[in-house]
Design an enzyme around this catalytic site. Sequence first.
Site, PDB file in Angstrom:
ATOM      1  N   CYS A  70       9.157  18.225  -8.608  1.00  0.00           N
ATOM      2  CA  CYS A  70       9.817  16.935  -8.800  1.00  0.00           C
ATOM      3  C   CYS A  70      11.294  17.165  -9.146  1.00  0.00           C
ATOM      4  O   CYS A  70      11.612  17.916 -10.074  1.00  0.00           O
ATOM      5  CB  CYS A  70       9.137  16.180  -9.949  1.00  0.00           C
ATOM      6  SG  CYS A  70       9.985  14.650 -10.385  1.00  0.00           S
ATOM      7  N   GLY A  89      -2.302  -8.913  12.738  1.00  0.00           N
ATOM      8  CA  GLY A  89      -2.844  -7.572  12.969  1.00  0.00           C
ATOM      9  C   GLY A  89      -3.559  -6.966  11.792  1.00  0.00           C
ATOM     10  O   GLY A  89      -3.420  -5.770  11.537  1.00  0.00           O
ATOM     11  N   HIS A 125       0.826  -1.226   0.000  1.00  0.00           N
ATOM     12  CA  HIS A 125       0.000   0.000   0.000  1.00  0.00           C
ATOM     13  C   HIS A 125       0.850   1.261   0.000  1.00  0.00           C
ATOM     14  O   HIS A 125       0.352   2.343   0.307  1.00  0.00           O
ATOM     15  CB  HIS A 125      -0.936  -0.003   1.227  1.00  0.00           C
ATOM     16  CG  HIS A 125      -2.038  -1.001   1.110  1.00  0.00           C
ATOM     17  ND1 HIS A 125      -2.836  -1.364   2.171  1.00  0.00           N
ATOM     18  CD2 HIS A 125      -2.476  -1.731   0.053  1.00  0.00           C
ATOM     19  CE1 HIS A 125      -3.726  -2.257   1.765  1.00  0.00           C
ATOM     20  NE2 HIS A 125      -3.519  -2.508   0.489  1.00  0.00           N
ATOM     21  N   SER A 172      -7.484  -6.751   9.790  1.00  0.00           N
ATOM     22  CA  SER A 172      -8.921  -7.024   9.961  1.00  0.00           C
ATOM     23  C   SER A 172      -9.475  -7.867   8.824  1.00  0.00           C
ATOM     24  O   SER A 172     -10.603  -8.352   8.895  1.00  0.00           O
ATOM     25  CB  SER A 172      -9.695  -5.697  10.019  1.00  0.00           C
ATOM     26  OG  SER A 172      -9.522  -5.005   8.771  1.00  0.00           O
TER      27      SER A 172
HETATM   28  N1  APR Z   1      -2.085  -6.723  18.357  1.00  0.00           N
HETATM   29  C1  APR Z   1      -2.610  -7.490  17.362  1.00  0.00           C
HETATM   30  N2  APR Z   1      -3.643  -7.108  16.590  1.00  0.00           N
HETATM   31  C2  APR Z   1      -4.174  -5.892  16.843  1.00  0.00           C
HETATM   32  C3  APR Z   1      -3.689  -5.034  17.858  1.00  0.00           C
HETATM   33  C4  APR Z   1      -2.601  -5.495  18.640  1.00  0.00           C
HETATM   34  N3  APR Z   1      -2.070  -4.760  19.627  1.00  0.00           N
HETATM   35  N4  APR Z   1      -4.447  -3.903  17.859  1.00  0.00           N
HETATM   36  C5  APR Z   1      -5.350  -4.050  16.875  1.00  0.00           C
HETATM   37  N5  APR Z   1      -5.197  -5.239  16.264  1.00  0.00           N
HETATM   38  C6  APR Z   1      -5.942  -5.785  15.120  1.00  0.00           C
HETATM   39  C7  APR Z   1      -7.427  -5.486  15.125  1.00  0.00           C
HETATM   40  O1  APR Z   1      -8.114  -6.507  15.833  1.00  0.00           O
HETATM   41  C8  APR Z   1      -7.746  -5.530  13.624  1.00  0.00           C
HETATM   42  O2  APR Z   1      -8.019  -6.853  13.205  1.00  0.00           O
HETATM   43  O3  APR Z   1      -5.433  -5.123  13.979  1.00  0.00           O
HETATM   44  C9  APR Z   1      -6.453  -5.055  12.975  1.00  0.00           C
HETATM   45  C10 APR Z   1      -6.523  -3.636  12.463  1.00  0.00           C
HETATM   46  O4  APR Z   1      -7.438  -3.637  11.397  1.00  0.00           O
HETATM   47  P1  APR Z   1      -7.493  -2.352  10.438  1.00  0.00           P
HETATM   48  O5  APR Z   1      -7.497  -1.120  11.276  1.00  0.00           O
HETATM   49  O6  APR Z   1      -8.597  -2.600   9.461  1.00  0.00           O
HETATM   50  O7  APR Z   1      -6.078  -2.374   9.703  1.00  0.00           O
HETATM   51  P2  APR Z   1      -5.674  -3.196   8.412  1.00  0.00           P
HETATM   52  O8  APR Z   1      -6.282  -4.560   8.415  1.00  0.00           O
HETATM   53  O9  APR Z   1      -4.205  -3.094   8.294  1.00  0.00           O
HETATM   54  O10 APR Z   1      -6.349  -2.316   7.235  1.00  0.00           O
HETATM   55  C11 APR Z   1      -6.078  -2.709   5.916  1.00  0.00           C
HETATM   56  O11 APR Z   1      -7.207  -0.741   5.092  1.00  0.00           O
HETATM   57  O12 APR Z   1      -7.650   1.511   5.143  1.00  0.00           O
HETATM   58  C12 APR Z   1      -6.909   0.553   4.532  1.00  0.00           C
HETATM   59  O13 APR Z   1      -4.869   0.941   3.497  1.00  0.00           O
HETATM   60  C13 APR Z   1      -5.445   0.793   4.751  1.00  0.00           C
HETATM   61  O14 APR Z   1      -3.676  -0.838   4.915  1.00  0.00           O
HETATM   62  C14 APR Z   1      -4.948  -0.477   5.424  1.00  0.00           C
HETATM   63  C15 APR Z   1      -6.016  -1.491   5.039  1.00  0.00           C
END
Ligand code: APR
Length: 237
Positions: free
Chosen positions: A133, A173, A106, A175
């Site tokens: 640039c 980590g 990303h 979602s």
């Molecule tokens: N340890 C482990 N897991 C954790 C912790 C922790 N301390 N804190 C939060 N989490 C988990 C949450 O349970 C959740 O499943 O991390 C995840 C965070 O989910 P999102 O906020 O949706 O992040 P992510 O999955 O990386 O999002 C994917 O969405 O908006 C776009 O580009 C953005 O890269 C991002 C993508």
Amino acid sequence: MRRIVILTGAGISAESGVATFRDADGLWARYDWRALATPEAFAADPDAVHEFYNARRLQLPQVAPNAAHLALARLQRDYPGEVAIVTQNVDDLHERAGAAEVVHMHGELAKARCAACGAVVGWTGALSRADSCAACGAAGRMRPHIVWFGEIPHHMERIAALLAECDLFAAIGTSGAVWPAAGFVEAAREAGAETVELNLADSEISARFDETRRGPAGETVPRWVDELLAGEPVASA
Ligand code: APR
């Protein structure tokens, strides 16, 4: 020797003080991604988009890798097989923990890209329409080197090749809310890999994993890495 592919999401950086996106206190709970993380938003209001990414870029020196980032770097260094880290995160914490060849699907906060010629340069300070640039001289065309919603993630061919060959796939980590990353576990399963999810809570894709380990990444990842390095079988559920 097993080939390991690890996908990380915002949760691995949460304990470093970097906001996640979809947790209760996450970025998308406070900001509207439609107004800040799409090409249309950047065309409509580049200053607002620059401000959003400038704040996150300028936070980077204030945060540090946590035990989970350090454990993955240790696994890459000490595990006899290949360990690839694919991340959805745009922070530089994997690199600062000592990880190598991190695949940023990303993009990266610490880089900027010229929308005119495509040149990508390191960028640690604020970015604005006043910047030009260095490669082509175009003025006002520098943008965050971030993959916005509606844009194609980077390095997808390399990621597909890694998943097709992997023996062990771990998602840490994330979602599982955003594709194509959410589908990587299926590709790994098709390749015959064992799959494990390390997360604080259930995700949208937890059911697709052979094993799930619940807890903060700062605790679960070092323990998982210790098991892998000790050669103990990673117990499947
Ligand atoms: N340890 C482990 N897991 C954790 C912790 C922790 N301390 N804190 C939060 N989490 C988990 C949450 O349970 C959740 O499943 O991390 C995840 C965070 O989910 P999102 O906020 O949706 O992040 P992510 O999955 O990386 O999002 C994917 O969405 O908006 C776009 O580009 C953005 O890269 C991002 C993508």
